[in-house]
Each structure stands twice: as C-alpha cells, then as structure tokens.
Design a protein around this motif. Structure first.
Motif, short mmCIF file in Angstrom:
data_model
loop_
_atom_site.label_atom_id
_atom_site.label_comp_id
_atom_site.label_asym_id
_atom_site.label_seq_id
_atom_site.Cartn_x
_atom_site.Cartn_y
_atom_site.Cartn_z
N ILE A 590 0.76 -1.08 0.06
CA ILE A 590 0.05 -0.07 -0.09
C ILE A 590 0.91 1.30 -0.20
N ASN A 591 1.91 1.26 0.83
CA ASN A 591 2.86 2.40 0.83
C ASN A 591 3.35 2.70 -0.57
N GLU A 592 4.11 1.58 -1.11
CA GLU A 592 4.62 1.61 -2.53
C GLU A 592 3.48 2.29 -3.57
N LEU A 593 2.61 1.78 -3.61
CA LEU A 593 1.39 2.16 -4.60
C LEU A 593 1.04 3.71 -4.24
N ALA A 594 0.89 4.05 -2.99
CA ALA A 594 0.88 5.37 -2.54
C ALA A 594 1.63 6.45 -2.98
N VAL A 595 3.08 6.34 -2.91
CA VAL A 595 4.06 7.19 -3.65
C VAL A 595 4.57 6.74 -4.84
N MET A 596 3.89 5.83 -5.74
CA MET A 596 4.30 5.44 -7.03
C MET A 596 3.80 6.58 -7.97
N PRO A 597 4.61 7.05 -8.85
CA PRO A 597 4.18 7.99 -9.79
C PRO A 597 3.37 7.55 -10.95
N LEU A 598 2.30 8.33 -11.18
CA LEU A 598 1.11 8.10 -12.07
C LEU A 598 1.64 8.77 -13.53
N PRO A 599 1.14 7.99 -14.35
CA PRO A 599 1.40 8.86 -15.80
C PRO A 599 0.57 9.94 -16.24
#
Length: 699
Positions: A590-599
């Motif tokens: 969840i933490n990784e997805l929360a800070v993952m850059p979106l296109p």
C-alpha cells in the motif's frame, strides 16, 4: 491503568501533522513528479535517493529498505518511540489537547506528554535557566571569557550561550520547582546521582545548547572556568541519553541547515566558539561535533542535506558547481596544521569514497583556529580560509611529502615510502591511480615504481577497491557490520533491505506484462485518488478480475476497509483504514502504491511538486494530509476509467473463454444452446463497454 488516546484525537493530530515539514527537518526533499518528493533515506545508508514522500496522502516509503507508513510511523522510526508516544509528541508540536479513554476506575489521564517529550521540555527549561544566569554577578568570568573572544552580548544571545552556577543543585532545584521529577532530570543528562541525592552535572561553566535540526535542545556543551572544578576536562558534554547521542548530534546544525541545503556546502570545525566565529564572519554553514571525532553517523546527516540528484539515478560525486554560489559543493574540515590535525585528517579517510571525493581541508597560517583567526585578523581572513581549502587527499599527501628534502634520492625514496600507504587508502580505483601519478611527478620518481609501492601497500592493508563515481544500484550489497553476539538484522531497515534484495535478484519469478501493469496502475490510482474511480463500474469488479495474487488480496482488503471511501472521508483516515485492513502483509504494498508516480499531469499547474504550504485556514493546499479526499482532475478520472475498462474487459474475456471451452465439451442440446446465448450476451456487453470508452469495438 492509563487508557488509550481517543480515536478522534488521533485523527485530529493526523490531520494537523505536516509530513513534509516533519521529514524535511532532517532530510533534503526534492520534487519528483506530481506531488511526490524524494530524498536520501534516514533509516539506512544510501547514496542515491529512494526515499519517497507524498504529503497530500500523508504517506512515505523507501524503495531501498522497504520501510514506510504514515506520519506517526515516521516519528516512531526516527525518534525510536512507540505509536502512543508519537501521537503525544506530534500533539505537543501542533498544540492539540489529547483525551484518554477511561480504562479503569480512575479518571482518564490528562495530556502530560510522553517521556521523550518531558525530557525535551526539561532540556528547554534548563536552557532558559542557563541563559538567565549569564547576566548574574557570579557569571562575570563567563562574560569575560566570551567577551575576550570578541563575542558581544547580542552574539551570545544568538547562539544561546549561558552559565551554569557553581552551586551543588541550582538547576535541580529549579527544574523540581517546574514539576520535573528526579528521574526525568537524570534521564535528560542534567544531573548525576550522589550518595545524598542528585546534583547538577554542569556547574561553574559556560554552556552552549546542542540542538537538532528543528531547533529542539537535546543536550549541552560546557567549558571549564575555575581551577577548582572537580571535573578536570576543559570541555564536557551531556552524556548519551534517550535524546542525545554524541555520534549523531552536530552543534549549530539548527542554525546552518538552510544554508547547507542552499549552498550544498558544510564547514566542520572543532569547537563551539569556532562555530560562532564562522557564522559571525559570514560562513553560515559551520557546524561542530560534540566531544567526539567526525564519524560515519555524522556523515549520513551531512549527506542527506547536501545530496545531489539533479541527474536522476546518476550518482554525482566530487565538487559540483552550485547555482549562484562562488564555491562548489564541498565538506570543509578546519584541522590544525600540527600532528593532531594530521591525525584527524587521516581519521577522515575512513569515511566512504563518495563523501571523501567532496571533502576539503582548510588550515590557517600559524595553525590558528577559526575563533583566534577572527580575533587576530578579522572576518575576511576567516572567509579566505574557507575559500582556499584544498581537497583532503591533497592536504594529507602534500603534508607527507613536505617533510622530505627532494633534492636527494634518499629523500625522494623516503617521500615515496611515506606517501604510498596514504595513496593506498584511497579506495576509489580512479582516484588512487590519479594521485599515484600526481605524487610520482611531484616527488620525482618513476610512475611504475610508485604504482608498485601503492599496490603492495593496498595488499598489506587489505584495502577494498571501490568505484565512487559509478551509478549506484537501488539495492546496495553492503553487508551490515556484525558485532560479536548481536543480530545484524535486528534493525527492521536492514532486514527489509536484505529481503528486498533477495526478491529483486531472483530469476525464477519475474513480472513485466500488460495484465500486471494494468492491475498495478489501477490500484495506485484507487489508493491515491479514490474519487477518480467510477462507483458504478467499480461495483462490477470482483476478485476474479485480478490475476496477480497480491492485487487479488489487496482487493479483498479494500472490501474489508468498506470499499470505496465516501467523498467526505479524511485523507489520512482513508489511508489508515486501508493499511489497517491490509495488515502487516500488505502495508508495504500500500505504501509503495501510494507514492508510485502516475502517468498523469499534476494538479499544480504543471510545475511539478512544490513544498506544501502551511496547514492553516486560508492556506493553499496544506502541508498535512488533506482534511478530505481531494476531487479528481478530469485527466485522473479518464485514466481511472480507462484502467477500470481494461480490468472489466479482461474479466469478460476470461468468462467468455471459460464458457467457450465448456461449450466445446458439451454434446448438442438445450444446455449448449443456453450457454451459447450467455456467450453472445457477454460478447455484446464487452463490445458495448469498448465502444463506450474507446469509441470503437475490438474484434
């Protein structure tokens, strides 16, 4: 028994806490995509930033060591305290009154602060006491000492200089009158235990407050004034406490931090008065160690402030040009030119290669320290001292060569023998070869002879070969230092780093396909911008629309958290509910997805991430996690719908494929005809979905 902090108060603190402000107090954060900031992780040693902060979501995550969480988890990790103490510390910081559940027959506890908070309060009160004593009649020797060093009363006030009275327990009695217990005074390092009670640790001395980068007083340094002082040492410091670790504190860091970040330069001196002299002369990046030599832990603090990631993943090493600054990025040590200074310079060789490539040494004529230099020759001489600093390697090697008469062959050989072990200690393979060549030319010996001497010395000293200028991998192979009888992986960051390295380097389960990417991007959008998700389409999703096991499990966790949050759900509460439902197994995901850059373009006018504004009424944005889930931009809504469509389309495809395989196994008859009707309806629904989103049909 003390009850739990009421949930509504925890959410008040969560909403008020400014994650960007809290993290940037110790880590230099730089924009990296929409709403995300990146820096060097404070929980493990790294040279390329993999520590991501998303203030708008109130989430942080390090892709290097795997640690992450919300603002409370960051405070827990950085302060080494538990959740309750983290909430109390932040409540004190943001002036929020906490209430406690009544867990017994007694009344609920009032907010008296955590133990750590009480120790901080004790140190702050001690500082106020010391400052109040500097103008007393007894403190005349202290004022004379400071005045004799060319420091005015205003200068002393600026740097917090104080005076500890000669009496046995002046500070102890003062703190007791303010409500501090003897245990709190002892634990703060302000007193010692005697046979007849506790007594002041600092007595009859000039004092300086030692603060962290946020300005909190952690301890004190003190200089001897009287010959009858029972402590013979000229300088003493607070002993190691829960707050104060001499290997992790730097005097003046609170004053110098912003200048260090801006100029990408730090000047390391040897004393408190040297720091004062440097700042007053215009060198506002000066700091000092406190009762110990500059070591690896200090280097980590400095690196986090001056780290450069302007070329992304490329590791920048060596002195770098800094915009609008006359000097390149550097770490400058002001050593004495005598034997002690030489020894200190050699000690610095033990730091890592990337750090040393930016390290310089400044030595004044006549071996004057910065304070004496300012007294004798003025502020300009101090500024010139720093401007004329030379690289550490050059300083040490030149000092060794200068001891020999190079006119004669025996002198040349002696210089070569003295220099070879020094060059051998340079771990970077490019630098040691360059310095071998430079030294050979200056001494006047053949290069191959010098190289042979250096190689022999490297073998004898077992020097590890490094390439400081090479790009660093995300997962470093540096093994933790193992002390006998200890577990090197007791630190969660160290343990997680090894686990993630194992996962990254295995070759039997690699994922890089369109299905995984679609599911990953959808989950990232759902977590970061849940209001971008169409509720009707989301309602059609089932666990069977996901093929990747971790996202199937995460979909179940979202359902356990109540599904899509309502529009008025606080942002921090949404993340809290989701991580709580996901449990320890999914927290990192969840933490990784929360800070993952979106296109996607940002909602900040296309300027990239900007430091959040203060979380005050009328402010723009707010540094703390937004009070409510922010509305989605049109681009975010379109992207979320596109991802949802892909998932639903794949779901139709799988159902149609299963139905056709089943139909092929059936004999002709009514069941087969019924199944054909179901397939036709699914194919029609799939084409309608594609036409609705893409404006055409596939197949």
């Amino acid at each position: 028994m003390v009850g739990m902090i009421k949930k509504e108060d925890v959410e008040k603190v969560r909403a008020a806490a400014d994650l960007y402000d809290i993290v940037s107090a110790t880590v230099t954060l730089k924009p990296s995509g929409t709403g995300t900031f990146v820096g060097l992780c404070p929980f493990h040693d790294e040279k390329t930033g993999s520590f991501n902060v998303r203030p708008s979501l109130g989430v942080w995550h390090c892709f290097g060591c795997g640690l992450g969480g919300d603002v409370f988890k960051y405070v827990e990790q950085s302060e080494n305290i538990d959740f309750r103490e983290a909430v109390e510390l932040l409540a004190d910081k943001y002036h929020i009154e906490l209430h406690y559940e009544n867990s017994g027959n007694g009344p609920a506890r009032e907010n008296t602060g955590s133990k750590r908070t009480r120790l901080l309060e004790a140190c702050e009160e001690a500082q106020r006491f010391f400052v109040s004593q500097i103008l007393t009649k007894e403190a005349l020797p202290a004022r004379k000492l400071l005045g004799g060093r060319n420091f005015s009363q205003a200068d002393c006030e600026r740097f917090g200089c104080g005076y500890a009275p000669q009496g046995w327990d002046n500070l102890v009695r003062h703190l007791a009158s303010k409500g501090f217990t003897q245990k709190e005074i002892l634990d703060a390092g302000l007193a010692r235990q005697g046979q007849r009670g506790i007594y002041d640790y600092f007595r009859g001395r000039v004092t300086w407050p030692i603060r962290d980068s946020t300005g909190r007083t952690l301890g004190f340094g003190a200089r001897k004034l009287y010959e009858d002082d029972q402590i013979a040492a000229k300088y003493i410091n607070t002993p190691d406490t829960q707050l104060y670790r001499k290997t992790q504190v730097l005097y003046g860091i609170d004053l110098a931090k912003s200048a260090i970040v801006k100029k990408r330069q730090v000047v390391i001196v040897e004393g408190y008065t040297d720091v004062m002299a440097m700042h007053l002369a215009g060198i506002d990046t000066a700091i000092a160690t406190c009762g110990t030599a500059f070591g690896a832990e200090h280097a980590k603090i400095v690196r986090r402030l001056i780290a450069d990631d302007s070329l992304g993943a490329v590791q920048l090493v060596g002195p770098l040009k800094v915009k609008d600054q006359p000097l390149s990025s550097r770490i400058v040590f002001t050593f004495d030119g005598d034997a002690a200074g030489q020894k200190a310079a050699l000690h610095a060789f033990g730091l890592d290669s990337a750090f040393l490539s930016q390290t310089f040494v400044a030595v004044a004529d006549d071996n004057l320290d910065p304070c004496d230099l300012r007294i004798e020759r003025g502020n300009e001489a101090v500024r010139s001292l720093i401007a004329r600093a030379k690289p550490l390697y050059d300083f040490v090697i030149d000092a060794a060569i200068s001891r020999f008469d190079l006119t004669y062959m025996p002198g040349q050989v002696g210089a070569m023998k003295a220099v070879a072990p020094l060059v051998a200690q340079i771990r970077d393979r490019s630098l040691w070869d360059a310095y071998a060549r430079k030294s050979a030319g200056r001494i006047g010996v053949d290069l191959e002879v010098m190289r042979r001497e250096v190689m022999n010395a490297r073998r004898q000293m077992h020097v590890r070969d490094e390439d400081a200028y090479a790009p660093k991998r995300r997962f470093e192979r540096d093994e933790p230092r193992v002390e006998p009888g200890t577990n090197p992986y007791a630190n969660p960051a160290t343990r997680k780093a090894l686990e993630r390295r194992d996962a990254a380097e295995q070759a039997y389960f690699k994922i890089d396909d369109a299905v995984f990417i679609a599911e990953q991007q959808f989950m990232a959008v759902l977590i970061q911008v849940p209001r971008a998700i169409d509720r009707t389409m989301f309602g059609q999703l089932t666990i069977d629309h996901f093929m990747t096991s971790v996202f199937r499990t995460l979909f179940q966790a979202i359902a356990a958290a109540g599904g899509l949050p309502s529009d008025d759900t606080p942002q921090g509460l949404w993340m809290h509910n989701l991580t709580k439902a996901g449990g320890p197994m999914l927290n990192q995901v969840i933490n990784e997805l929360a800070v993952m850059p979106l296109p996607l373009p940002g909602d900040d006018g296309g300027n990239g991430a900007q430091p959040p504004q203060s979380n005050v009424p009328g402010g723009v944005g707010g540094g703390a996690a937004a009070v409510q889930l922010r509305p989605a931009t049109p681009e975010e809504q379109r992207y979320a719908t596109e991802l949802l469509t892909r998932l639903l389309d794949m779901g139709f495809m799988r159902q149609i494929g299963l139905a056709k395989r089943r139909m092929a196994q059936l004999p002709d008859g009514e069941e087969k005809i019924t199944l054909l009707g179901q397939i036709t309806r699914m194919e029609t629904a799939r084409k309608d979905l594609q036409a609705q989103i893409y404006g055409n049909t596939v197949g």
